[in-house]
Design a protein around this motif. Structure first.
Motif, mmCIF file in Angstrom:
data_model
loop_
_atom_site.group_PDB
_atom_site.id
_atom_site.type_symbol
_atom_site.label_atom_id
_atom_site.label_comp_id
_atom_site.label_asym_id
_atom_site.label_seq_id
_atom_site.Cartn_x
_atom_site.Cartn_y
_atom_site.Cartn_z
ATOM 1 N N TYR A 127 29.939 42.782 43.360
ATOM 2 C CA TYR A 127 31.233 42.462 42.459
ATOM 3 C C TYR A 127 31.634 41.026 42.167
ATOM 4 C CZ TYR A 127 32.392 47.491 43.205
ATOM 5 O OH TYR A 127 32.184 48.705 43.268
ATOM 6 N N HIS A 128 31.202 40.073 42.848
ATOM 7 C CA HIS A 128 31.395 38.740 42.683
ATOM 8 C C HIS A 128 30.449 38.204 41.650
ATOM 9 C CE1 HIS A 128 32.650 34.596 43.576
ATOM 10 N NE2 HIS A 128 31.524 34.455 43.504
ATOM 11 N N PRO A 129 30.930 37.563 40.636
ATOM 12 C CA PRO A 129 32.371 36.905 40.469
ATOM 13 C C PRO A 129 33.213 37.809 39.578
ATOM 14 C CG PRO A 129 30.664 35.722 39.161
ATOM 15 C CD PRO A 129 29.821 36.839 39.618
ATOM 16 N N ALA A 130 32.851 38.957 39.207
ATOM 17 C CA ALA A 130 33.408 39.845 38.176
ATOM 18 C C ALA A 130 34.922 40.050 38.609
ATOM 19 C CB ALA A 130 32.675 41.092 37.849
ATOM 20 N N THR A 131 35.059 40.123 39.927
ATOM 21 C CA THR A 131 36.417 40.515 40.415
ATOM 22 C C THR A 131 36.919 39.629 41.380
ATOM 23 O OG1 THR A 131 35.629 41.767 42.424
ATOM 24 C CG2 THR A 131 35.421 43.058 40.260
ATOM 25 N N PHE A 132 38.230 39.792 42.060
ATOM 26 C CA PHE A 132 38.401 39.037 42.837
ATOM 27 C C PHE A 132 39.493 39.740 44.036
ATOM 28 C CE2 PHE A 132 41.508 38.568 39.240
ATOM 29 C CZ PHE A 132 42.832 38.532 39.793
ATOM 30 N N ALA A 133 39.615 39.128 45.301
ATOM 31 C CA ALA A 133 40.541 39.767 46.303
ATOM 32 C C ALA A 133 41.781 38.831 46.063
ATOM 33 C CB ALA A 133 40.059 39.561 47.492
#
Length: 245
Positions: A127-133
């Motif tokens: 998922y990185h870098p499309a999403t973030f925690a």
């Protein structure tokens, strides 16, 4: 700070001092129009939020560019004064969709929203870098870690990330049987141990209810509820909440 699992999937409501923030809101009964064939999800009840809850919302955080996180119709439900915090990529999608709300970029330096600090942290493969925690902290030092897909264990360990509450996936989902899209219970418990979390909320609940073309290629394992509950206090159902004092 109050944390509420606002639906049976992955909408989160955080309230502090009478003001609220929504994370990844999907607020109606159907994710996509009837003619959508790639991904679909339907439900009997839109969310558990009341009219009073909606009126408290002053900000929305979008953590991923996928339809079940970035739901344009739900965002447009709110006043244009409600601020949005997300990534540069998602901002471009919102602008293209003619979302007129103020849009801010959230990063690891963090920003105070409604008296609560939010930091965007790296997420795991693929998922990185499309999403973030998210690392969320109120003025009393109470902390919540939110990861909608796969935790990045090395980053959590290296940076000594700790949280009282973890919001994580725990029903393993694999694309084509090998590309992990959601964590199994062992990875979920590992993340909780690294964080030192005392409470666990499950996000992305009931992935088997997702239909459409993509569902034909998903391998899904059910929640190992008893194994998780033997090690940490588990919250799974819509409407469950905690108040952090």
């Amino acid at each position: 700070m109050k944390l509420l699992k606002a639906d049976n999937y992955q909408t989160w409501f955080i309230e502090e001092k009478g003001k609220a923030i929504l994370i990844d809101p999907w607020l109606n009964k159907q994710l996509q129009p009837d003619n959508s064939v790639f991904i679909q999800r339907k439900r009997d009840q839109a969310s558990l939020l009341t009219d009073e809850d909606y009126q408290k919302v002053e900000a929305i955080i979008i953590t991923a560019p996928f339809e079940d996180h970035l739901h344009i119709d739900s965002i447009k439900f709110f006043s244009k004064s409600v601020e949005i915090y997300t990534t540069k990529f998602i901002k471009r999608i919102l602008v293209k969709a003619e979302v007129k709300n103020p849009i801010h970029i959230l990063d690891k330096e963090g920003v105070d929203i409604c008296s609560v600090n939010f930091k965007a942290l790296p997420t795991g493969f693929p998922y990185h870098p499309a999403t973030f925690a998210l690392l969320i902290e109120d003025s009393k030092g109470n902390t919540i870690f939110h990861e909608g897909h796969i935790a990045r264990f090395k980053y959590l360990i290296t940076n000594n990330i700790k949280a009282d509450i973890a919001i994580l996936t725990a029903e393993e989902v694999k694309l084509f049987g090998f590309l992990r899209l959601g964590m199994d219970y062992k990875r979920t418990l590992r993340a909780c141990n690294i964080l030192g979390a005392k409470e666990l909320f499950i996000t992305g609940s009931n992935p088997e209810k997702t239909t459409g073309f993509i569902s034909k290629f998903l391998l899904i394992k059910p929640l190992e509820q008893e194994k998780i509950q033997s090690q940490i206090n588990l919250h799974y159902h819509a409407g469950e909440f905690v108040n952090l004092d």
